[in-house]
Design a protein around this motif. Structure first.
Motif, PDB file in Angstrom:
ATOM      1  N   LEU A 168      72.031  24.702  17.463  1.00 52.17           N
ATOM      2  CA  LEU A 168      71.349  23.608  16.780  1.00 52.17           C
ATOM      3  C   LEU A 168      72.158  22.339  16.945  1.00 52.17           C
ATOM      4  O   LEU A 168      73.355  22.316  16.656  1.00 52.17           O
ATOM      5  N   THR A 169      71.504  21.283  17.414  1.00 58.85           N
ATOM      6  CA  THR A 169      72.159  19.987  17.546  1.00 58.85           C
ATOM      7  C   THR A 169      71.522  19.029  16.551  1.00 58.85           C
ATOM      8  O   THR A 169      70.317  18.772  16.613  1.00 58.85           O
ATOM      9  N   THR A 170      72.334  18.557  15.627  1.00 57.58           N
ATOM     10  CA  THR A 170      71.894  17.582  14.633  1.00 57.58           C
ATOM     11  C   THR A 170      72.592  16.259  14.929  1.00 57.58           C
ATOM     12  O   THR A 170      73.492  16.185  15.760  1.00 57.58           O
ATOM     13  N   THR A 171      72.193  15.221  14.211  1.00 57.63           N
ATOM     14  CA  THR A 171      72.859  13.926  14.307  1.00 57.63           C
ATOM     15  C   THR A 171      73.777  13.798  13.105  1.00 57.63           C
ATOM     16  O   THR A 171      73.344  13.964  11.967  1.00 57.63           O
ATOM     17  N   GLY A 172      75.058  13.520  13.370  1.00 55.47           N
ATOM     18  CA  GLY A 172      76.027  13.381  12.280  1.00 55.47           C
ATOM     19  C   GLY A 172      75.592  12.338  11.279  1.00 55.47           C
ATOM     20  O   GLY A 172      75.219  11.235  11.663  1.00 55.47           O
ATOM     21  N   ARG A 173      75.634  12.679  10.016  1.00 51.91           N
ATOM     22  CA  ARG A 173      75.132  11.779   8.971  1.00 51.91           C
ATOM     23  C   ARG A 173      75.982  10.525   8.805  1.00 51.91           C
ATOM     24  O   ARG A 173      75.485   9.499   8.386  1.00 51.91           O
ATOM     25  N   ARG A 174      77.259  10.598   9.141  1.00 55.58           N
ATOM     26  CA  ARG A 174      78.134   9.434   9.028  1.00 55.58           C
ATOM     27  C   ARG A 174      78.389   8.762  10.365  1.00 55.58           C
ATOM     28  O   ARG A 174      78.437   7.540  10.446  1.00 55.58           O
ATOM     29  N   THR A 175      78.559   9.571  11.409  1.00 57.54           N
ATOM     30  CA  THR A 175      78.940   9.023  12.713  1.00 57.54           C
ATOM     31  C   THR A 175      77.760   8.702  13.616  1.00 57.54           C
ATOM     32  O   THR A 175      77.877   7.882  14.511  1.00 57.54           O
ATOM     33  N   GLY A 176      76.641   9.411  13.405  1.00 60.70           N
ATOM     34  CA  GLY A 176      75.502   9.244  14.298  1.00 60.70           C
ATOM     35  C   GLY A 176      75.667   9.978  15.618  1.00 60.70           C
ATOM     36  O   GLY A 176      74.829   9.858  16.508  1.00 60.70           O
ATOM     37  N   ASN A 187      73.446  17.067   7.495  1.00 58.03           N
ATOM     38  CA  ASN A 187      72.956  16.227   8.594  1.00 58.03           C
ATOM     39  C   ASN A 187      71.435  16.237   8.656  1.00 58.03           C
ATOM     40  O   ASN A 187      70.808  15.199   8.871  1.00 58.03           O
ATOM     41  N   ILE A 188      70.822  17.403   8.486  1.00 54.33           N
ATOM     42  CA  ILE A 188      69.364  17.505   8.527  1.00 54.33           C
ATOM     43  C   ILE A 188      68.731  16.727   7.375  1.00 54.33           C
ATOM     44  O   ILE A 188      67.690  16.100   7.540  1.00 54.33           O
ATOM     45  N   ARG A 189      69.354  16.766   6.215  1.00 52.61           N
ATOM     46  CA  ARG A 189      68.800  16.011   5.078  1.00 52.61           C
ATOM     47  C   ARG A 189      68.780  14.519   5.380  1.00 52.61           C
ATOM     48  O   ARG A 189      67.873  13.814   4.956  1.00 52.61           O
ATOM     49  N   LYS A 190      69.752  14.046   6.136  1.00 53.99           N
ATOM     50  CA  LYS A 190      69.808  12.620   6.498  1.00 53.99           C
ATOM     51  C   LYS A 190      68.844  12.304   7.639  1.00 53.99           C
ATOM     52  O   LYS A 190      68.194  11.267   7.641  1.00 53.99           O
ATOM     53  N   VAL A 218      65.989  17.229  15.296  1.00 50.96           N
ATOM     54  CA  VAL A 218      67.037  18.095  15.836  1.00 50.96           C
ATOM     55  C   VAL A 218      66.687  18.502  17.260  1.00 50.96           C
ATOM     56  O   VAL A 218      65.560  18.296  17.724  1.00 50.96           O
ATOM     57  N   GLN A 219      67.658  19.090  17.932  1.00 54.88           N
ATOM     58  CA  GLN A 219      67.426  19.758  19.209  1.00 54.88           C
ATOM     59  C   GLN A 219      67.921  21.184  19.050  1.00 54.88           C
ATOM     60  O   GLN A 219      68.939  21.421  18.395  1.00 54.88           O
ATOM     61  N   VAL A 220      67.188  22.114  19.639  1.00 57.65           N
ATOM     62  CA  VAL A 220      67.613  23.501  19.595  1.00 57.65           C
ATOM     63  C   VAL A 220      67.660  24.053  21.016  1.00 57.65           C
ATOM     64  O   VAL A 220      66.822  23.724  21.844  1.00 57.65           O
ATOM     65  N   THR A 221      68.676  24.851  21.267  1.00 51.70           N
ATOM     66  CA  THR A 221      68.770  25.576  22.518  1.00 51.70           C
ATOM     67  C   THR A 221      68.468  27.017  22.164  1.00 51.70           C
ATOM     68  O   THR A 221      69.223  27.665  21.449  1.00 51.70           O
ATOM     69  N   SER A 222      67.328  27.478  22.628  1.00 46.43           N
ATOM     70  CA  SER A 222      66.847  28.814  22.286  1.00 46.43           C
ATOM     71  C   SER A 222      66.201  29.419  23.520  1.00 46.43           C
ATOM     72  O   SER A 222      65.403  28.764  24.189  1.00 46.43           O
ATOM     73  N   ASN A 223      66.567  30.649  23.811  1.00 46.61           N
ATOM     74  CA  ASN A 223      66.061  31.329  25.007  1.00 46.61           C
ATOM     75  C   ASN A 223      66.359  30.534  26.281  1.00 46.61           C
ATOM     76  O   ASN A 223      65.568  30.510  27.207  1.00 46.61           O
ATOM     77  N   GLY A 224      67.490  29.832  26.298  1.00 47.84           N
ATOM     78  CA  GLY A 224      67.916  29.092  27.478  1.00 47.84           C
ATOM     79  C   GLY A 224      67.258  27.745  27.661  1.00 47.84           C
ATOM     80  O   GLY A 224      67.496  27.069  28.656  1.00 47.84           O
ATOM     81  N   VAL A 225      66.421  27.327  26.717  1.00 51.85           N
ATOM     82  CA  VAL A 225      65.682  26.070  26.849  1.00 51.85           C
ATOM     83  C   VAL A 225      66.068  25.141  25.699  1.00 51.85           C
ATOM     84  O   VAL A 225      66.134  25.557  24.548  1.00 51.85           O
ATOM     85  N   VAL A 226      66.301  23.867  26.030  1.00 55.75           N
ATOM     86  CA  VAL A 226      66.595  22.863  25.006  1.00 55.75           C
ATOM     87  C   VAL A 226      65.284  22.153  24.667  1.00 55.75           C
ATOM     88  O   VAL A 226      64.614  21.622  25.555  1.00 55.75           O
ATOM     89  N   VAL A 227      64.927  22.177  23.380  1.00 61.50           N
ATOM     90  CA  VAL A 227      63.704  21.511  22.930  1.00 61.50           C
ATOM     91  C   VAL A 227      64.008  20.670  21.698  1.00 61.50           C
ATOM     92  O   VAL A 227      64.922  20.982  20.935  1.00 61.50           O
ATOM     93  N   SER A 228      63.229  19.634  21.522  1.00 64.26           N
ATOM     94  CA  SER A 228      63.338  18.813  20.326  1.00 64.26           C
ATOM     95  C   SER A 228      62.493  19.444  19.231  1.00 64.26           C
ATOM     96  O   SER A 228      61.503  20.113  19.502  1.00 64.26           O
ATOM     97  N   GLY A 229      62.909  19.203  18.015  1.00 66.28           N
ATOM     98  CA  GLY A 229      62.170  19.759  16.893  1.00 66.28           C
ATOM     99  C   GLY A 229      62.341  18.913  15.652  1.00 66.28           C
ATOM    100  O   GLY A 229      63.101  17.939  15.622  1.00 66.28           O
ATOM    101  N   HIS A 230      61.616  19.316  14.630  1.00 68.25           N
ATOM    102  CA  HIS A 230      61.678  18.647  13.336  1.00 68.25           C
ATOM    103  C   HIS A 230      62.015  19.700  12.289  1.00 68.25           C
ATOM    104  O   HIS A 230      61.323  20.712  12.184  1.00 68.25           O
ATOM    105  N   ALA A 231      63.087  19.469  11.537  1.00 64.11           N
ATOM    106  CA  ALA A 231      63.540  20.436  10.537  1.00 64.11           C
ATOM    107  C   ALA A 231      62.974  20.089   9.169  1.00 64.11           C
ATOM    108  O   ALA A 231      62.898  18.918   8.785  1.00 64.11           O
ATOM    109  N   LYS A 232      62.579  21.132   8.466  1.00 65.20           N
ATOM    110  CA  LYS A 232      62.059  20.952   7.110  1.00 65.20           C
ATOM    111  C   LYS A 232      62.793  21.921   6.190  1.00 65.20           C
ATOM    112  O   LYS A 232      62.885  23.110   6.475  1.00 65.20           O
ATOM    113  N   MET A 233      63.319  21.384   5.090  1.00 70.75           N
ATOM    114  CA  MET A 233      63.983  22.211   4.094  1.00 70.75           C
ATOM    115  C   MET A 233      62.931  22.911   3.239  1.00 70.75           C
ATOM    116  O   MET A 233      62.008  22.272   2.749  1.00 70.75           O
ATOM    117  N   ILE A 234      63.092  24.189   3.089  1.00 73.32           N
ATOM    118  CA  ILE A 234      62.212  24.952   2.210  1.00 73.32           C
ATOM    119  C   ILE A 234      63.013  25.241   0.948  1.00 73.32           C
ATOM    120  O   ILE A 234      64.001  25.974   0.985  1.00 73.32           O
TER     121      ILE A 234
END
Length: 162
Positions: free
Chosen positions: A45-53, A84-87, A91-107
């Motif tokens: 999982l690749t997120t964007t740092g909440r302080r550093t960006g 980071n996700i709350r901010k 996100v980007q996820v590398t899953s099954n060898g593929v990097v895809v963009s996504g949107h995270a939602k807190m449940i």
């Protein structure tokens, strides 16, 4: 109505452990990137740092369905990737060898969290194909689901739409 305070799991008090092992984990991920980027039960999982960006990559156990990835934070709301996700939920996820963009939602709703882990159970502390296959296809599945339903009560569950 007064909001109920958020209860942190005991593991949140131990969050100093993964923070102190950051460099070791990064070296492990770098040396085994091909395996972890394709392994069932794992996601990078690749997120964007909440302080550093800056981009922040974390190796996490997961469950997958068609266009969704489900993650549970062992360390509750103290996990840096959760913060980071709350901010920034992009996100980007590398899953099954593929990097895809996504949107995270807190449940956060307990009924929703228990429904998700009941429908998509996985072994978060041992995300290996053999362990999950045994746990999910034998008489241990109801025990695993019961454990997960209790375990997620004090932890955020994250749904990533890819």
């Amino acid at each position: 109505m007064v909001p109920t305070p958020r209860v942190e799991p005991f593991a949140a008090r131990l969050h100093f452990i993964p923070r102190s092992m950051r460099r070791v984990q990064a070296a492990l991920v770098d040396s085994q990137r091909d395996y972890f980027s394709r392994a069932p039960g794992w996601v990078l999982l690749t997120t964007t740092g909440r302080r550093t960006g800056l981009p922040r990559e974390t190796l996490l156990p997961c469950a997958r369905s068609d266009n969704h990835i489900f993650l549970i934070s062992t360390y509750g709301w103290q996990s840096d990737w959760i913060r980071n996700i709350r901010k920034n939920p992009k996100v980007q996820v590398t899953s099954n060898g593929v990097v895809v963009s996504g949107h995270a939602k807190m449940i956060e709703d307990l009924d929703d969290k228990t429904r998700i882990v009941s429908e998509h159970p996985f072994v978060p502390f041992a995300p290996f194909e053999l362990v999950n296959a045994v746990a999910l296809t034998t008489v241990t599945r109801p025990l695993l689901v019961a454990f997960l339903r209790r375990w997620v009560a004090s932890r955020p569950v994250v749904l990533i739409r890819t």
